[in-house]
Design a protein around this motif. Structure first.
Motif, PDB file in Angstrom:
ATOM      1  N   ARG A 225       0.845 -13.895   3.599  1.00 34.11           N
ATOM      2  CA  ARG A 225       0.177 -13.100   4.642  1.00 34.11           C
ATOM      3  C   ARG A 225       1.008 -13.251   5.909  1.00 34.11           C
ATOM      4  O   ARG A 225       1.164 -14.359   6.428  1.00 34.11           O
ATOM      5  CB  ARG A 225      -1.253 -13.601   4.872  1.00 34.11           C
ATOM      6  CG  ARG A 225      -2.121 -12.574   5.609  1.00 34.11           C
ATOM      7  CD  ARG A 225      -2.902 -13.175   6.749  1.00 34.11           C
ATOM      8  NE  ARG A 225      -2.042 -13.812   7.739  1.00 34.11           N
ATOM      9  CZ  ARG A 225      -2.470 -14.257   8.916  1.00 34.11           C
ATOM     10  NH1 ARG A 225      -3.733 -14.159   9.257  1.00 34.11           N
ATOM     11  NH2 ARG A 225      -1.636 -14.824   9.775  1.00 34.11           N
TER      12      ARG A 225
ATOM     13  N   HIS B  96     -11.520 -16.077  18.150  1.00 36.16           N
ATOM     14  CA  HIS B  96     -10.983 -15.608  16.868  1.00 36.16           C
ATOM     15  C   HIS B  96     -10.462 -16.773  16.046  1.00 36.16           C
ATOM     16  O   HIS B  96     -10.183 -17.854  16.576  1.00 36.16           O
ATOM     17  CB  HIS B  96      -9.934 -14.510  17.056  1.00 36.16           C
ATOM     18  CG  HIS B  96      -8.721 -14.923  17.844  1.00 36.16           C
ATOM     19  ND1 HIS B  96      -8.767 -15.254  19.178  1.00 36.16           N
ATOM     20  CD2 HIS B  96      -7.418 -15.055  17.482  1.00 36.16           C
ATOM     21  CE1 HIS B  96      -7.559 -15.564  19.613  1.00 36.16           C
ATOM     22  NE2 HIS B  96      -6.720 -15.464  18.588  1.00 36.16           N
TER      23      HIS B  96
ATOM     24  N   ASP C 209      -6.971 -17.457  23.095  1.00 34.03           N
ATOM     25  CA  ASP C 209      -5.518 -17.582  23.239  1.00 34.03           C
ATOM     26  C   ASP C 209      -5.074 -18.170  24.569  1.00 34.03           C
ATOM     27  O   ASP C 209      -4.137 -18.973  24.624  1.00 34.03           O
ATOM     28  CB  ASP C 209      -4.858 -16.198  23.105  1.00 34.03           C
ATOM     29  CG  ASP C 209      -4.860 -15.701  21.665  1.00 34.03           C
ATOM     30  OD1 ASP C 209      -4.945 -16.528  20.746  1.00 34.03           O
ATOM     31  OD2 ASP C 209      -4.771 -14.472  21.487  1.00 34.03           O
TER      32      ASP C 209
ATOM     33  N   SER D 146      -8.982 -17.611  11.546  1.00 38.56           N
ATOM     34  CA  SER D 146      -8.680 -17.010  10.236  1.00 38.56           C
ATOM     35  C   SER D 146      -8.665 -18.116   9.183  1.00 38.56           C
ATOM     36  O   SER D 146      -8.395 -19.279   9.483  1.00 38.56           O
ATOM     37  CB  SER D 146      -7.340 -16.256  10.261  1.00 38.56           C
ATOM     38  OG  SER D 146      -6.258 -17.133  10.450  1.00 38.56           O
TER      39      SER D 146
HETATM   40  O1  LIG Z   1      -2.646 -14.854  12.371  1.00 38.38           O
HETATM   41  C1  LIG Z   1      -3.700 -15.480  12.488  1.00 38.38           C
HETATM   42  O2  LIG Z   1      -4.419 -15.745  11.538  1.00 38.38           O
HETATM   43  C2  LIG Z   1      -4.161 -15.915  13.863  1.00 38.38           C
HETATM   44  C3  LIG Z   1      -3.396 -15.251  14.968  1.00 38.38           C
HETATM   45  C4  LIG Z   1      -3.887 -15.565  16.324  1.00 38.38           C
HETATM   46  O3  LIG Z   1      -4.655 -16.471  16.552  1.00 38.38           O
HETATM   47  C5  LIG Z   1      -3.399 -14.752  17.429  1.00 38.38           C
HETATM   48  O4  LIG Z   1      -2.559 -13.869  17.216  1.00 38.38           O
HETATM   49  O5  LIG Z   1      -3.838 -14.962  18.572  1.00 38.38           O
END
Ligand SMILES: O=C(O)CCC(=O)C(=O)O
Length: 280
Positions: free
Chosen positions: A205, A194, A108, A196
């Motif tokens: 979603r 991370h 992030d 998704s």
């Molecule tokens: O909501 C998602 O799939 C990713 C969210 C994300 O990357 C974050 O909140 O830092």
């Protein structure tokens, strides 16, 4: 620090994330979602304001401002960051039913222009976050990496502002699926790897990502952006503290958010080949 807070901090330091945290009841999550969706319906013909609502819900909807100040949210953020906590931002990550939208592997804090990593995100599920709906995936321990190089793809289906993607190989076999019921939250470090996947279900979603920082953080350059005080005090003055929304979707708050987006975008798109239109 009580026992729950100290074990949360220990898990966070080891893995770079903690979940699930029970924040809202299913009924409270449904009310929040309904308030958001009523706002989206009211702005259906106004792409610009709709984008602002989704990117800055806590500045425009009192219900989302209250979420950022919810005692369980603030307690979790304070367990990580200490007694003084600011809300640096709030943003919705929405994947429509049966949509290809995804989030590429990233860290992030890459483009937020902040000088250190005293930041934590609480991501609150407002609909089921499952593997099928495209829940987040976290790589345990990856928060111990510094910020690594990212490449911008500006991919059409990528929900990230620059389509930014880690330019190093991610060992996806290690990744954990962050499944959450509506009203539950996950908490993750700003250096955590991370991502998704797409939403293959018949429901939207929806996740609200609330970004908390310490007041000691500062922007490396650029104008002071607007933040809210979640708890404690700001003894630094590195950011402009704003009060809760004046009223639900108030015209003056839209104007203030528009001005803050301009400030933030000079930071977010620094060095980018083009400007995107999303919020992270
Ligand atoms: O909501 C998602 O799939 C990713 C969210 C994300 O990357 C974050 O909140 O830092």
């Amino acid at each position: 620090m009580n026992h729950i807070a100290s074990s949360l901090k220990a898990d966070y330091e080891r893995d770079g994330f903690v979940f699930p945290l029970d924040i809202l009841s299913a009924a409270e999550a449904a009310d929040l979602r309904a308030d958001l969706e009523a706002g989206e319906a009211a702005l259906a013909g106004d792409r610009k304001r709709l984008g602002m609502l989704r990117g800055y819900p806590a500045r425009l909807l009192p219900s989302f401002d209250r979420l950022t100040r919810h005692p369980a949210m603030v307690a979790a953020a304070a367990a990580i960051l200490g007694p003084d906590v600011l809300v640096w931002g709030s943003g919705l990550f929405i994947k429509e039913a049966n949509s290809p939208h995804y989030v590429s592997w990233h860290q992030d804090l890459t483009y937020w222009g902040l000088d250190r990593a005293d930041e934590v995100t609480l991501w609150v599920a407002l609909s089921p976050a499952t593997v099928a709906s495209g829940c987040m995936r976290f790589v345990p321990g990856s928060h111990r990496e510094r910020i690594l190089p990212h490449a911008d793809s500006f991919g059409a289906d990528n929900l990230l502002s620059r389509g930014q993607e880690l330019a190093v190989a991610v060992d996806e076999a290690q990744a954990v699926d962050v499944t959450l019921a509506p009203g539950q939250a996950s908490l993750h470090h700003g250096h955590l790897f991370h991502a998704s996947g797409p939403n293959t279900t018949g429901d939207r979603r929806i996740g609200a990502a609330i970004r908390y920082i310490t007041p000691a953080m500062r922007a490396r350059s650029g104008p002071a952006t607007e933040v809210a005080l979640a708890t404690g005090e700001d003894r630094f003055g590195h950011f402009a503290i704003v009060p809760p929304p004046r009223s639900r979707m108030d015209a003056a708050d839209f104007a203030a958010v528009a001005a803050d987006i301009e400030r933030r975008e000079t930071i977010l798109y620094e060095g980018a080949a083009e400007a995107g239109n999303r919020q992270s």
